[in-house]
Scaffold this active site. Structure first.
Site, PDB file in Angstrom:
ATOM      1  N   ARG B 131      17.396 -44.697   3.931  1.00 33.54           N
ATOM      2  CA  ARG B 131      15.815 -44.942   3.978  1.00 33.54           C
ATOM      3  C   ARG B 131      15.447 -46.230   4.810  1.00 33.54           C
ATOM      4  NH1 ARG B 131      17.295 -43.321  -0.811  1.00 33.54           N
ATOM      5  NH2 ARG B 131      17.102 -40.803  -0.969  1.00 33.54           N
ATOM      6  N   THR B 175      21.776 -45.222  -0.010  1.00 33.17           N
ATOM      7  CA  THR B 175      20.818 -44.793   0.587  1.00 33.17           C
ATOM      8  C   THR B 175      19.400 -45.352   0.808  1.00 33.17           C
ATOM      9  OG1 THR B 175      19.856 -43.359  -1.323  1.00 33.17           O
ATOM     10  CG2 THR B 175      21.521 -42.206  -0.185  1.00 33.17           C
ATOM     11  N   GLY B 191      23.771 -42.355  -7.155  1.00 34.13           N
ATOM     12  CA  GLY B 191      24.910 -41.610  -7.814  1.00 34.13           C
ATOM     13  C   GLY B 191      24.865 -41.167  -9.139  1.00 34.13           C
ATOM     14  N   GLY B 192      23.399 -40.609  -9.461  1.00 34.82           N
ATOM     15  CA  GLY B 192      23.080 -40.262 -10.681  1.00 34.82           C
ATOM     16  C   GLY B 192      23.680 -39.044 -11.107  1.00 34.82           C
ATOM     17  N   GLU B 193      24.245 -38.185 -10.009  1.00 34.87           N
ATOM     18  CA  GLU B 193      24.776 -36.919 -10.114  1.00 34.87           C
ATOM     19  C   GLU B 193      26.399 -37.046 -10.262  1.00 34.87           C
ATOM     20  OE1 GLU B 193      21.668 -37.340  -8.212  1.00 34.87           O
ATOM     21  OE2 GLU B 193      21.207 -36.434  -9.974  1.00 34.87           O
ATOM     22  N   TRP B 259      17.498 -46.085  -6.321  1.00 38.96           N
ATOM     23  CA  TRP B 259      17.739 -45.784  -4.936  1.00 38.96           C
ATOM     24  C   TRP B 259      16.350 -45.664  -4.625  1.00 38.96           C
ATOM     25  CZ3 TRP B 259      15.533 -41.062  -4.049  1.00 38.96           C
ATOM     26  CH2 TRP B 259      15.344 -40.237  -5.240  1.00 38.96           C
ATOM     27  N   ASN B 277      17.589 -40.645 -13.230  1.00 39.50           N
ATOM     28  CA  ASN B 277      17.961 -39.707 -14.484  1.00 39.50           C
ATOM     29  C   ASN B 277      18.965 -40.459 -15.002  1.00 39.50           C
ATOM     30  OD1 ASN B 277      19.195 -38.501 -11.828  1.00 39.50           O
ATOM     31  ND2 ASN B 277      20.454 -38.087 -13.193  1.00 39.50           N
ATOM     32  N   ASP B 319      15.428 -33.948 -14.934  1.00 43.42           N
ATOM     33  CA  ASP B 319      15.718 -34.675 -13.861  1.00 43.42           C
ATOM     34  C   ASP B 319      14.616 -35.398 -13.189  1.00 43.42           C
ATOM     35  OD1 ASP B 319      17.419 -35.862 -11.813  1.00 43.42           O
ATOM     36  OD2 ASP B 319      17.145 -34.431 -10.429  1.00 43.42           O
ATOM     37  N   TRP B 494       7.170 -34.146   2.491  1.00 48.03           N
ATOM     38  CA  TRP B 494       8.507 -34.937   2.282  1.00 48.03           C
ATOM     39  C   TRP B 494       8.714 -36.043   3.216  1.00 48.03           C
ATOM     40  CZ3 TRP B 494      11.306 -32.924  -1.624  1.00 48.03           C
ATOM     41  CH2 TRP B 494      12.433 -33.585  -2.353  1.00 48.03           C
TER      42      TRP B 494
END
Lengths: 178, 600
Positions: B131, B175, B191-193, B259, B277, B319, B494
């Protein structure tokens, strides 16, 4: 193991050649709902004994194909897109599974892949130790195969065969205690 | 010779800075409308420019005046910076930085390309986006995908220092755009996933040495909370406020990633940001409120100690990350001039708080389609004060594991994702890029393996029933909690917005259009189709007396997941692809900068 793999590869090559001939013969009609060669306890297999889907004319799918839809959507969709159609950074698997054999599919999932072409580095992780993937890798295979064959449309399968007991036992054994 | 040059430059920049601290210099820099030195243009996160050459009267005459290809095909989020005569452009992985000479037709002054292990690529959740950069004290700051924070000499591109903030092997990646504040640089992680335990860390601007780190969940001394002094909605949070809300050790894989975009109020000396999340996406597996995921944090910039917090979505079931930008504005509320914080959350509610103490003033839906909650409990005497009033039908917790909860609005990408809004003090309105997408959500059991995805839910997304547009660009009154005007868009918007003193608001679309609209009415004034879909943020600068508007195009990111497929309409029957054409019919990959100006 190597012997088995190479035997499978040979027959896969033959199958690929046959598929090409079939495609040429079929022309635009690409969709092909392949019938499994055999079945045991609600799981289906092709002539080589590789996992296969079973989809009836009314759209009802076997349990493994349904489970494959769920697991694909959970573990693979993030990169390979809804219904396997690919994304801006990972290939369309409904194309890839037209070419990949079952052993090649297993190899790619377990070992990962690197394609470091300039400007668009593509890296697939090795998922060989990820139980959320590997315990269901055959399910994901038959689901994607059905998508690649055009035997299964986009979206969630509307109906499915019951969950076989042998499948549940295998899941518990593979995933371990909660 | 090079060394001599470099030392001469650093001596001269020291001389220029004089006795003033980096903070003074940089606060001044963000106030010079010719420059754009941090991602939001100013510390308040407003994305507003005082430049007024381009107005709602002449914007229709805009034209592209120069372009630049980044040579990278992945999704291009963020936007360029301009400091004096140099423009800085960044790319997604491999995270190249270009310094372009504005005096010389954008010639490349220097290029920085780090060598990173490509194994980080698949650990990034949704494309290898970055970003952007920040500038302070003669340095450019970049947070690389592999979590290495680097400081580059802004004049030469020379690496001054680097600091490793996390470990991609366990799913920690980067990011976000770092934010320089006083003598620090702040970074967070993604890295929430992957079941990461996320944090915000402050590094010394001159040495790269760590000053403080504040986790989103864990013991009080690791989340930098004072049980007596840190408050939520006016009350002290008490001891172990995070630990008490997790089952066993689950907080160690708790997510709450950081992030998004950070803001800073120099007067209050407070930093504001949100957490993401809780991991996993299966709510059944992690009972409790899962604090402090989905939370707005207000921290002391020097020590990191939390002054106040507000958890927007306790025990998330969809989420709805809370990482979106924190807009700091001074506006009249109930007749009194107030220091406000305005936040458009993924969960579809636009929140207005008092940023001095965290008092909740307004919480209203900024997309009428939002249905998972009927509203936010605003009764100060209720034990549920500040909590969303959930609708059972859309609760993936209530419906349980292996059940497909249907028709939840918004989808996991939220009524708005990271794409930052803009605020114009002239109109008093916020300009918000939004998503207009709903979803089916089926949670299921997953096991945690370090460095492997830890998701536990499957989703399918589609526009709200009976509608075909998947986005809106809206103007919002944050003191009333009302939409003032709304421009529908075919796809999710977006792209980060830009508001200007010329009463023109800019944003990009996923098809690739750069659009200029009237700040008062939303009427379209100008559009131009750039080479690829826009997920970047629009900025403006002045060079040699001429105002320019610049944006990065290059489709990808989470929006890129649906690029090939488009979204299906599950209600249209088996196999129907529906009327929602795939984005790939409109655009293809490719990173490019396009710069616009009025004809001379």
């Amino acid at each position: 193991m190597a012997q088995i793999l190479s035997a499978m590869k040979n027959s896969a090559r033959l199958r690929a050649a046959l598929a090409t001939i079939l495609l040429l013969a079929a022309g635009a009609a690409l969709a092909e709902n392949r019938k499994p060669a055999s079945s045991k306890d609600g799981e289906y297999f092709d002539a080589n004994g590789d996992p296969a889907y079973n989809i009836s004319p009314d759209g009802k799918v076997d349990w493994r194909t349904y489970s494959g839809y769920l697991r694909f959507s959970a573990e693979c969709l993030r990169c390979h897109g809804p219904d396997g159609l690919g994304s801006s950074y990972a290939p369309n698997l409904t194309d890839s599974l037209k070419r990949l054999t079952y052993p090649q599919f297993l190899q790619t999932v377990a070992g990962g892949k690197r394609d470091l072409a300039g400007g668009q580095e593509k890296v697939m992780p090795s998922l060989g130790t990820d139980k959320n993937v590997m315990c269901f890798v055959d399910d994901i295979y038959v689901y994607l195969k059905a998508r690649a064959d055009g035997a299964l449309p986009r979206g969630r399968p509307t109906d499915h065969e019951p969950k076989p007991k042998s499948w549940s036992d295998a899941e518990d054994a593979c995933m371990g205690p909660e | 010779m090079k060394i001599l040059m470099a030392s001469l430059i650093s001596v001269s920049s020291l001389a220029l800075a004089g006795p003033a601290s980096a903070q003074d210099t940089d606060t001044k820099l963000t106030q010079n409308p010719a420059d754009w030195v941090i991602p939001a243009g100013n510390y308040a996160g407003n994305r507003y420019s005082k430049l007024d050459q381009i107005t709602n009267k002449n914007a229709s005459k805009l034209q592209p005046v120069w372009t630049f290809s980044t040579g990278v095909l992945r999704g291009h989020e963020g936007g360029p910076l301009v400091v004096g005569d140099i423009m800085y452009v960044h790319t997604p992985f491999p995270n190249i930085v270009y310094a372009l000479d504005l005096n010389n037709n954008g010639q490349i002054l220097w290029k920085y390309e780090p060598k990173q292990n490509p194994d980080v690529i698949p650990v990034m959740c949704c494309d290898t986006v970055n970003r952007g950069l920040s500038y302070a004290d003669g340095k450019i700051f970049l947070d690389q995908a592999d979590t290495t924070l680097v400081a580059l000499d802004a004049k030469t591109g020379k690496l001054l220092w680097s600091a490793v903030n996390g470990d991609p092997k366990i799913g920690e990646t980067a990011t976000m755009a770092p934010l320089p504040v006083k003598n620090e640089v702040l970074v967070g992680d993604s890295g929430g996933e992957f079941g990461v335990r996320c944090n915000v860390t402050a590094y010394d601007m001159n040495s790269g040495k760590r000053i403080w780190r504040a986790y989103s969940e864990g013991p009080d001394d690791e989340i930098l909370f004072d049980p007596e002094k840190t408050t939520m909605l006016g009350k002290p949070v008490g001891k172990d406020s995070s630990l008490k809300t997790w089952k066993g050790d689950q907080w160690k894989q708790g997510g709450g990633c950081t992030w998004g975009w950070y803001s800073y109020d120099p007067e209050l000396n407070m930093v504001y940001y949100g957490s993401g999340n809780p991991s996993t996406w299966n709510p059944k597996q992690r009972p409790g409120d899962n604090r402090w995921s989905m939370t707005i944090f207000a921290r002391d910039a020097d020590t990191g100690m939390a002054k106040w917090v507000y958890q927007m979505t306790p025990h998330d079931e969809w989420d709805y990350d809370g990482v979106n930008e924190m807009q700091l504005v001074d506006q009249k509320f109930d007749g009194k001039e107030r220091k406000l914080l305005v936040h458009f959350d993924r969960n579809g509610f636009g929140y207005t708080l008092d940023r001095t103490n965290g008092d909740l003033l307004v919480a209203e839906k900024f997309d009428p389609a939002v249905n998972w909650a009927t509203g936010i409990n605003m009764d100060k005497n209720s034990p549920d004060y500040g909590r969303p009033i959930r609708v059972k039908k859309y609760s993936t917790e209530a419906n349980g594991e292996d059940v497909n909860t249907q028709g939840v609005c918004p989808a996991a990408l939220g009524s708005k994702d990271e794409q930052p809004s803009a605020y114009s003090p002239k109109t008093g309105l916020f300009y918000v890029p939004t998503n207009h997408v709903c979803m089916d959500y089926q949670p299921f059991r997953v096991t945690y393996t370090p460095g492997q995805p830890y998701v536990g839910a499957i989703l399918s997304m589609y526009p709200p029933p009976g509608q075909t547009d998947m986005g809106n660009f809206i103007a919002w009154d944050a003191t009333k909690g009302k939409i003032v005007w709304s421009d529908p868009e075919r796809f999710s918007v977006w792209s980060g917005a830009l508001a200007t003193a010329g009463d023109v608001v800019f944003y990009g679309t996923l098809e690739g259009y750069l659009k200029a609209v009237d700040a008062k009415t939303g009427k379209e004034l100008y559009k131009f189709k750039t080479p690829s879909g826009i997920i970047g943020n629009v900025m403006t600068y002045m060079h040699k007396g001429r105002q320019y508007v610049a944006v990065l195009s290059g489709v990808g990111g989470w929006a890129g997941i649906g690029l090939a497929a488009g979204l299906t309409d599950p209600h249209a029957g088996l196999g129907a692809v529906g009327g929602y054409a795939a984005l790939s019919k409109y655009t293809s990959l490719g990173g490019a900068l396009t710069v616009f100006a009025l004809p001379q």
